[in-house]
Design a protein around this motif. Structure first.
Motif, short mmCIF file in Angstrom:
data_model
loop_
_atom_site.label_atom_id
_atom_site.label_comp_id
_atom_site.label_asym_id
_atom_site.label_seq_id
_atom_site.Cartn_x
_atom_site.Cartn_y
_atom_site.Cartn_z
N PHE A 62 0.65 -1.09 0.12
CA PHE A 62 0.02 -0.21 0.03
C PHE A 62 0.96 1.38 -0.14
O PHE A 62 0.32 2.28 0.30
N SER A 63 2.02 1.10 -0.40
CA SER A 63 3.17 2.34 -0.52
C SER A 63 2.37 3.57 -1.24
O SER A 63 2.73 4.62 -0.95
N GLU A 64 1.64 3.28 -2.26
CA GLU A 64 1.29 4.31 -3.15
C GLU A 64 0.00 5.02 -2.49
O GLU A 64 -0.54 5.97 -2.99
N ASP A 65 -0.58 4.24 -1.73
CA ASP A 65 -1.98 4.70 -0.86
C ASP A 65 -1.92 5.31 0.15
O ASP A 65 -2.55 6.53 0.64
N TYR A 66 -0.74 4.97 1.03
CA TYR A 66 -0.96 5.42 2.63
C TYR A 66 0.57 5.75 3.22
O TYR A 66 1.45 4.75 2.78
N ASP A 67 0.65 6.72 3.99
CA ASP A 67 1.86 7.05 4.73
C ASP A 67 1.89 6.27 6.16
O ASP A 67 2.77 5.92 6.60
N ARG A 68 0.53 6.19 6.56
CA ARG A 68 0.67 5.52 7.94
C ARG A 68 -0.45 4.41 7.93
O ARG A 68 -1.50 4.50 7.35
N ILE A 69 0.03 3.36 8.41
CA ILE A 69 -0.99 2.02 8.53
C ILE A 69 -1.18 1.41 10.04
O ILE A 69 -0.14 1.22 10.31
N LEU A 70 -2.21 1.16 10.40
CA LEU A 70 -2.18 0.59 11.75
C LEU A 70 -3.02 -0.73 11.43
O LEU A 70 -4.22 -0.94 10.84
N PHE A 72 2.26 1.02 11.41
CA PHE A 72 3.62 1.34 10.43
C PHE A 72 3.94 2.61 9.86
O PHE A 72 2.76 3.40 9.47
N ASP A 73 5.18 3.18 10.11
CA ASP A 73 5.45 4.35 9.18
C ASP A 73 5.88 3.85 7.95
O ASP A 73 6.83 3.31 7.73
N VAL A 74 5.12 4.03 6.93
CA VAL A 74 5.31 3.30 5.67
C VAL A 74 6.46 3.65 4.97
O VAL A 74 7.34 2.83 4.68
N PRO A 75 6.96 5.03 4.67
CA PRO A 75 8.16 5.26 3.87
C PRO A 75 9.37 4.86 4.87
O PRO A 75 10.36 4.39 4.31
N ALA A 76 9.44 4.81 6.12
CA ALA A 76 10.62 4.51 6.94
C ALA A 76 10.71 3.16 7.00
O ALA A 76 11.76 2.49 6.75
N PHE A 77 9.55 2.14 6.94
CA PHE A 77 9.62 0.75 6.96
C PHE A 77 10.19 0.42 5.41
O PHE A 77 11.13 -0.55 5.42
N ARG A 78 9.80 1.11 4.43
CA ARG A 78 10.17 0.54 2.92
C ARG A 78 11.78 1.06 2.83
O ARG A 78 12.53 0.38 2.29
#
Length: 319
Positions: free
Chosen positions: A100-108, A171-177
């Motif tokens: 979901f990297s293109e959709d969301y910056d934060r995921i719970l 999840f912090d999506v950009p940092a995780f990736r």
């Protein structure tokens, strides 16, 4: 990593609460999703159900505007030592930031075996994490004994670190990736996943190895023999039914009947073909099980109080 995702509707926000489940757990995930939607009618985040195969949504729940997403990821976990209890969907949470990297910056991410009691999920999703790629609640085995050794760290030859429960993950999506953590998790899972006692949870802990922010236990109150009575007084935001005893599977009446009653009302309305739940009277006050539980709470109360003092509010982030 490119992952194919088919969604029932476009993303409407840059943040999301996501459940990962199969058909068996889908009614329980939707129960939790309905609780969230009811408490956040003007929410600025999406609610998603992620699965490995398409699941049909009951028409009666369409007003919740849940985003159903099918992720083509089962092949990634083929060498993880799967079995009837730990299927590929158990590990699906690992791919959420990449999928979901293109959709969301934060995921719970939330497990399906939970009960939502309160809390501002929008505020939780916006918490600063000091550049950490993930935030979670410490596993209950380390609530009263923070230095307790975790066997899976020893099995992997890793140093002992604080160990989190994987039922609630921010999840912090950009940092995780950016840290290539999915690739590292897949590497560990394929080479050593079969020897892990706590499977996906230990895999994530080995991948992060202390590089995570600690959330208040209010967001993942693990409902055990030594914590469930305290929950009635402390009012945590999310109750998490860890272990095999669930509101829909409680033959010995070990849980408060409140949870099964609320779930049964939901199932009868939206999943009428679901077998009725065994609604028992609950645990007798004078039973041996209750007396043992009371003693367990008494003995653990001091150490639990010291742990809770680290979190003055439910939005306090530990070091």
């Amino acid at each position: 990593m490119a992952l194919n995702v088919e969604a029932s509707r476009p993303a409407r926000a840059r943040q999301a609460v996501i459940f990962c489940c199969d058909r068996n757990y889908y009614p329980y995930a939707m129960f939790a999703a309905a609780q969230i939607a009811g408490r956040h009618p003007d929410r600025g985040f999406d609610i998603c159900i992620a699965s490995l195969e398409a699941i049909e949504e009951p028409h009666s729940l369409s007003e919740l505007a849940v985003r159903h997403c099918t992720i083509d990821a089962a092949h990634l976990f083929a060498d993880f030592g799967l079995d009837d209890r730990r299927t590929a969907v158990t590990y699906l949470r690992l791919v959420l930031p990449d999928a979901f990297s293109e959709d969301y910056d934060r995921i719970l991410y939330l497990d399906s075996d939970i009960y939502i009691q309160g809390g501002d999920l929008a505020a939780l999703l916006a918490l600063p994490l000091a550049a950490r790629p993930l935030a979670a609640v410490r596993d209950n085995k380390q609530w009263r004994t923070p230095s307790r050794r975790m066997v899976d760290f020893d099995r992997l030859g890793l140093p002992q670190r604080p160990y989190f429960n994987s039922g609630v993950l921010l999840f912090d999506v950009p940092a995780f990736r950016a840290a290539n953590l999915l690739q590292e998790a897949l590497r560990i899972g394929r080479s050593q996943g079969r020897q892990l006692v706590r499977h996906d949870q230990s895999l994530l802990n080995a991948t992060m190895l202390g590089n995570w922010a600690e959330l208040s236990p209010s967001w993942n109150w693990q409902y055990t023999w030594s914590s469930r009575l305290f929950a009635a007084m402390l009012g945590p935001n999310i109750i998490h039914f860890i272990g095999r005893c669930k509101p829909w599977c409680d033959p010995d009446n070990l849980l408060s009947p409140q949870f099964a009653r609320d779930l049964q009302i939901f199932l009868a309305r939206h999943f009428p073909n679901h077998p009725p739940l065994p609604l028992g009277p609950g645990m007798r006050p004078d039973s041996l099980a209750m007396r043992r539980m009371l003693m367990k709470h008494l003995l653990s109360s001091g150490r639990l109080a010291r742990y809770l003092e680290r979190f003055p509010s439910d939005l306090t982030v530990g070091p």
